[in-house]
Design an enzyme around this catalytic site. Sequence first.
Site, PDB file in Angstrom:
ATOM      1  N   HIS A   1      -3.028   0.052  -3.821  1.00  0.00           N
ATOM      2  CA  HIS A   1      -2.929  -1.163  -3.020  1.00  0.00           C
ATOM      3  C   HIS A   1      -2.870  -2.334  -3.978  1.00  0.00           C
ATOM      4  CE1 HIS A   1      -2.985  -3.601   0.564  1.00  0.00           C
ATOM      5  NE2 HIS A   1      -3.774  -4.437  -0.087  1.00  0.00           N
TER       6      HIS A   1
ATOM      7  N   SER B   1      17.367 -22.289  13.398  1.00  0.00           N
ATOM      8  CA  SER B   1      16.397 -22.391  12.308  1.00  0.00           C
ATOM      9  C   SER B   1      15.471 -21.190  12.280  1.00  0.00           C
ATOM     10  CB  SER B   1      15.552 -23.654  12.482  1.00  0.00           C
ATOM     11  OG  SER B   1      14.770 -23.553  13.666  1.00  0.00           O
ATOM     12  N   THR B   2      14.760 -21.073  11.158  1.00  0.00           N
ATOM     13  CA  THR B   2      13.701 -20.075  11.047  1.00  0.00           C
ATOM     14  C   THR B   2      12.450 -20.626  11.720  1.00  0.00           C
ATOM     15  OG1 THR B   2      12.937 -20.968   8.923  1.00  0.00           O
ATOM     16  CG2 THR B   2      14.655 -19.289   8.850  1.00  0.00           C
TER      17      THR B   2
ATOM     18  N   GLU C   1      -0.348  18.722  -6.820  1.00  0.00           N
ATOM     19  CA  GLU C   1      -1.651  18.774  -7.492  1.00  0.00           C
ATOM     20  C   GLU C   1      -2.641  17.750  -6.937  1.00  0.00           C
ATOM     21  OE1 GLU C   1       1.773  20.090  -9.894  1.00  0.00           O
ATOM     22  OE2 GLU C   1       1.287  18.160  -8.952  1.00  0.00           O
ATOM     23  N   SER C   2      -2.321  17.001  -5.887  1.00  0.00           N
ATOM     24  CA  SER C   2      -3.164  16.063  -5.142  1.00  0.00           C
ATOM     25  C   SER C   2      -2.420  14.774  -4.845  1.00  0.00           C
ATOM     26  CB  SER C   2      -4.498  15.772  -5.825  1.00  0.00           C
ATOM     27  OG  SER C   2      -5.354  15.135  -4.884  1.00  0.00           O
TER      28      SER C   2
ATOM     29  N   ASP D   1      23.231 -16.770   8.179  1.00  0.00           N
ATOM     30  CA  ASP D   1      23.731 -15.399   8.309  1.00  0.00           C
ATOM     31  C   ASP D   1      25.141 -15.358   8.887  1.00  0.00           C
ATOM     32  OD1 ASP D   1      23.491 -15.198  11.341  1.00  0.00           O
ATOM     33  OD2 ASP D   1      21.403 -15.569  10.806  1.00  0.00           O
TER      34      ASP D   1
ATOM     35  N   SER E   1       0.860  -1.185   0.000  1.00  0.00           N
ATOM     36  CA  SER E   1       0.000   0.000   0.000  1.00  0.00           C
ATOM     37  C   SER E   1       0.892   1.229   0.000  1.00  0.00           C
ATOM     38  CB  SER E   1      -0.905   0.048   1.236  1.00  0.00           C
ATOM     39  OG  SER E   1      -1.960  -0.867   1.132  1.00  0.00           O
TER      40      SER E   1
ATOM     41  N   HIS F   1      22.428 -14.251  18.761  1.00  0.00           N
ATOM     42  CA  HIS F   1      23.606 -15.070  18.485  1.00  0.00           C
ATOM     43  C   HIS F   1      24.448 -15.336  19.735  1.00  0.00           C
ATOM     44  CE1 HIS F   1      22.906 -13.533  14.222  1.00  0.00           C
ATOM     45  NE2 HIS F   1      22.629 -14.815  14.219  1.00  0.00           N
TER      46      HIS F   1
ATOM     47  N   CYS G   1      -5.396  18.018  -9.585  1.00  0.00           N
ATOM     48  CA  CYS G   1      -6.116  19.294  -9.581  1.00  0.00           C
ATOM     49  C   CYS G   1      -5.622  20.172 -10.739  1.00  0.00           C
ATOM     50  CB  CYS G   1      -5.908  20.031  -8.261  1.00  0.00           C
ATOM     51  SG  CYS G   1      -6.454  19.095  -6.820  1.00  0.00           S
TER      52      CYS G   1
ATOM     53  N   ASP H   1      21.412 -30.113   3.114  1.00  0.00           N
ATOM     54  CA  ASP H   1      20.234 -30.290   3.974  1.00  0.00           C
ATOM     55  C   ASP H   1      20.688 -30.731   5.364  1.00  0.00           C
ATOM     56  OD1 ASP H   1      17.883 -30.955   5.209  1.00  0.00           O
ATOM     57  OD2 ASP H   1      17.166 -32.304   3.639  1.00  0.00           O
TER      58      ASP H   1
END
Length: 426
Positions: free
Chosen positions: A68, A298-299, A62-63, A227, A55, A203, A83, A278
Amino acid sequence: MASLGRHIIVEYYDCAPEALNDVTHIEKSMEGAAEEAGATIINSTFHHFSPYGVSGVVVIEESHLAIHTWPEYGYASVDLFTCGESVDPWVSYQFLKEAFKAAHGSAVELKRGELALLTKKDFDIQQLRDEKSTDAGEPIRTRDIWFTERDDKIALSMKHNGKLYDQQSDYQRVEVYETQAYGNMLTLDGMVMTTEKDEYVYHEMITHVPILTHPNPKRVLIIGGGDGGTAREVLKHTELEEVVMVEIDEKVIEACKLHLPSIASALDDPRLNLIVDDGIKYVNEASDGSFDVVIVDSTDPVGPAEGLFSVDFYKEVYRILSTDGIMITQSESPRFNNKVFKEIYQVYRSIFGMDKVHCYLAYIPTYPTGMWSFSYSTKGSAHPLNGFDPAKSQAFSESNALSYYNGQIHAAAFALPNFVKQMIDQ
C-alpha cells in the site's frame, strides 16, 4: 529449514511520489520483484485510488507480495512472504527500493510456521483443485488491475489493462486507461470524465436539448469539452453558421485525439473554430449578444474548472447570449454533490430569473451515483418544453442514429423526482 516461511515487513521512505501513484508501474515493479527473486506468479490484483494511493498483491506459488502506498508522503508499506528456500525475499526488497526510488528503507524479517510446533497431515490433493488450476494441478496465472475513484463515502472501480496516456499538464493530470468494461476512459486528476461506452449519454443530452428548442440557433459556443464529444454532436446540426470551442488544456485534446478518436472525431472538422485558451477570458472578451447557445462542458468545480462555477462568470455568459439565448451546463449529481447542486440553481435563478432555469436528468453509469443533471437557463422566450416539437426531435434522432436522445427522452428528462424538485426549490 526450521520454519515454513520467511516474512519481511518493509517500509520505504522518501520515494518518488509519481512512482507510488502509478498503478501500472507498481504492478510491473511488484511482479518484477517476484520474478527477480525466483518466484512463480499466480495472480496479481491492484487498485488505484483517486486522488492518490495504490493497494495491491501479487500471489505467488510460494505465498505473496503485498503493498500500500501513500504518494503524498513518499511512503510505501510492503509485505514479502515466501515459503521454502527457493525464493529470496531480500532480492525483492532491493528490487522495489530501486523501482520506487526510495531514499532509504527498513525491514524486519520474521520466521513463520515453526516446524517444531507443527504436525504434518494427510489429505487428498485432488479434492482441492479448482478451475484456477490445470489438469496437472499447476496454477493458472491471472491478472487484475483496477482504477478506483472514491471519496469517503462511495467508490467506483473499473478493471483495466493499463494506461495508454499519462501527462501532467499545466492544469491537471491527464490520463487514459484501457478499461475492460467501458473501453478507453479519460480521467482528469483521478476523476472519470468520459468513456467510449457511455459517453453518448452526456454528449447527446448537453447538446441536442438546447439546440432543438432554440427558435433559430445560428451561433454556438462550447466552453471546455476537450474530449470533443460535445463538438461532435453540435456539428450534426447543419443549420448552424458558427461553432466555437474554447478548451484550456491542450493535453486533453491530444490525449483524446490519440486514444478516444470516436469521441474526438470532430476536433479537426473545418466547421469548428477550436481555440486553446481560457474559457473565462474568452467569455469576458466576447461581444454582447454574440451567441445563441452557450454550452459549459466543464469538469467538477475543482482545479481549472473552479472559475466556471462563479457568479461573475455566469453573469458574463448571460451578457453574451442573444435575445433568445440558452445556457446549458452540467450541474452535478443531485445524489452525490448535493451542496454544489443546490448552489448552482440558486445562482442561475438569481441571474436568469426563477422561471427561466430548468433542470433535466440523464443516467450515466460511470458518473457518481449514475444520476446526472444538466441546467437549462434561457434569456428570452426559449423553453425546453413549451412549443417543443417531439416529431422533429425524433426525426433528428433517427436520421443521426443517436444512441440516447429522442423526442420521448427529451420530454421525460424534465420530469424530476420529488427530492430533486425540493432541492432546487429550497
